[in-house]
Design an enzyme around this catalytic site. Sequence first.
Site, PDB file in Angstrom:
ATOM      1  CB  CYS B 130      -0.917   0.037   1.216  1.00  0.00           C
ATOM      2  SG  CYS B 130      -1.884   1.564   1.242  1.00  0.00           S
ATOM      3  CG  ASN B 192      -1.227  -2.002  -4.013  1.00  0.00           C
ATOM      4  OD1 ASN B 192      -1.975  -1.078  -4.342  1.00  0.00           O
ATOM      5  ND2 ASN B 192      -1.212  -2.512  -2.798  1.00  0.00           N
ATOM      6  CB  THR B 193      -1.943   2.064  -6.762  1.00  0.00           C
ATOM      7  OG1 THR B 193      -1.540   2.177  -5.398  1.00  0.00           O
ATOM      8  CG2 THR B 193      -3.417   1.717  -6.845  1.00  0.00           C
TER       9      THR B 193
END
Lengths: 258, 303
Positions: B130, B192-193
């Site tokens: 994250c 993930n981003t």
Amino acid sequence: MKKFILDLTVVDNVRLNYQYVLLKLTHSEKLPPVLPGQFAEVRVDGSPETFLRRPISINFIDTLRNELWLLIQVVGAGTRQLASLRQGDMLNMIFPLGNTFTVPAVKNAKIALIGGGVGVAPLLMYGEWLYRKGFECNFMIGARSREDLLQLDEFSKYGHVFTTTEDGTHGEKGYITQHSLLNTPDFDYIFTCGPTPMMKAVSRYAQENGIFCEASLENTMACGIGSCLCCVTDTTEGNLCVCTEGPIFNVTKLKWQI
Amino acid sequence: MADLTTQLGRVQLKNPVMTASGTFGYGTEFLDFMDLSRIGGIIVKGTTLRERQGNPYPRMAETPSGMLNAVGLQNKGTQYFIEHIYPDIKDYDTSIFVNVSGSSIEEYVEIAEKINELDKIPGIELNISCPNVKEGGMAFGVSCPLASEVVKAVRKVYHKELMVKLSPNVTDVAEIARAVEYEGADSVSLINTLLGMAVNAKTRKPVLSTITGGLSGPAVKPIALRMVWQVANAVKIPVVGLGGIMNANDAIEFMLVGASAVQIGTASFIDPAISVKIVEGINAYLDENGFVSAREIVGAMEV
């Protein structure tokens, strides 16, 4: 309330002034029930700049004509594209989303609906609803200038209309929170929607005078259904999604006031 | 109708389409729009040990063909999940995974131990990627030793499907994938981003309260596809591909480069029913091209 993804058809695109259009939409079947203050997530198709849906207040439901109205202020690529829709075009919408306004406890309650700019949109539907239920409404609408005042003819069907303009071209000169009607703080209920500084001022006035007050927020959103957690506002209960816990909040719950 | 079942390490999914963490809430938000039993799995919102308020508003910026988010793992914590959310979702007829995020190895372990007790949760997705929390999160996913350490520790206490979600914000994603495979991960999911940012030229201020955020949407798809391909070539465990999948064709591309399953993220914001449509689209593709099983197209890209 059940939410729907529907393709609505544009019946009419009414240019209200240089910056605002009113889209009237219909559906082949009866429109689902919508409560005052709810909104739609509108799909603006096409370009990379209009990737996400746009949250837009539902301005009015004309049950007789099976029409849903959206008041659009042209501010960017998405709203520009929406404003260019023509009769017969389709618009994909997810609705109804969000909560509704609190219904006043007594029929003779003194009610003010205070709006500014495109924020007047949900107040028309709520005003009509209150009128139909036998409440008396005072619509207080502020704008920069006369041509920025929207739908005054519509509002006047459902209650008393009071206006202010910053340049004095319509109603009293100044901000709506300076209107003389507010000199006597005898309102029981205030419902407000518009630019944040205006809503903050209305909230301050209501709290100073112990008046019940709800504000409709318009934070930027992605999903509109409480799954992305992007549109939160800081409240006494922590960060809450404007799309599902709002868009209407009692101002005493909001951390932005005063 | 082709066979859509997909083996993901210790878990069999009814089809290869899952919904990505943080984009699908707990599934309940989507009940008006789709039948949850039609999709292969749901990965619920990132769960931390204690409740997190997340980052201040504004947390989102629309960008060309994508969006930046800086939610920062807002959730009510593990105990709340177990007591109040799990009972409502446990009987959904699909595989439910919990995305687990910690700020220390001890926290990851403690959450994993608790989730391990939940009968109807066949797996966790270990979020070591994250980009929106100050401590932990991505810090574990951008370092081989830390990624190894956290996976090793969680593996000791977690006995079901352990999927590790990888960060694209690294020089060599295959190296991290190999490290977590070595420590016992059953599968890896990526990407993930991507760390990005947006500035408002008019106000001369950052758009996000955190200045930087995570980029998702079709803008990242080519990067995601490349990384999934690299990882699929580097590890033996199943790879779950995600990053900008908007339709069945995108999903098929990820499978062709080696993804056994896919996750649908940002696309659900635009069409809440898209994941079911993608299942249907994959099925149609398999039928039209004479494949009898979804497994046949995994890694079937011809170079």
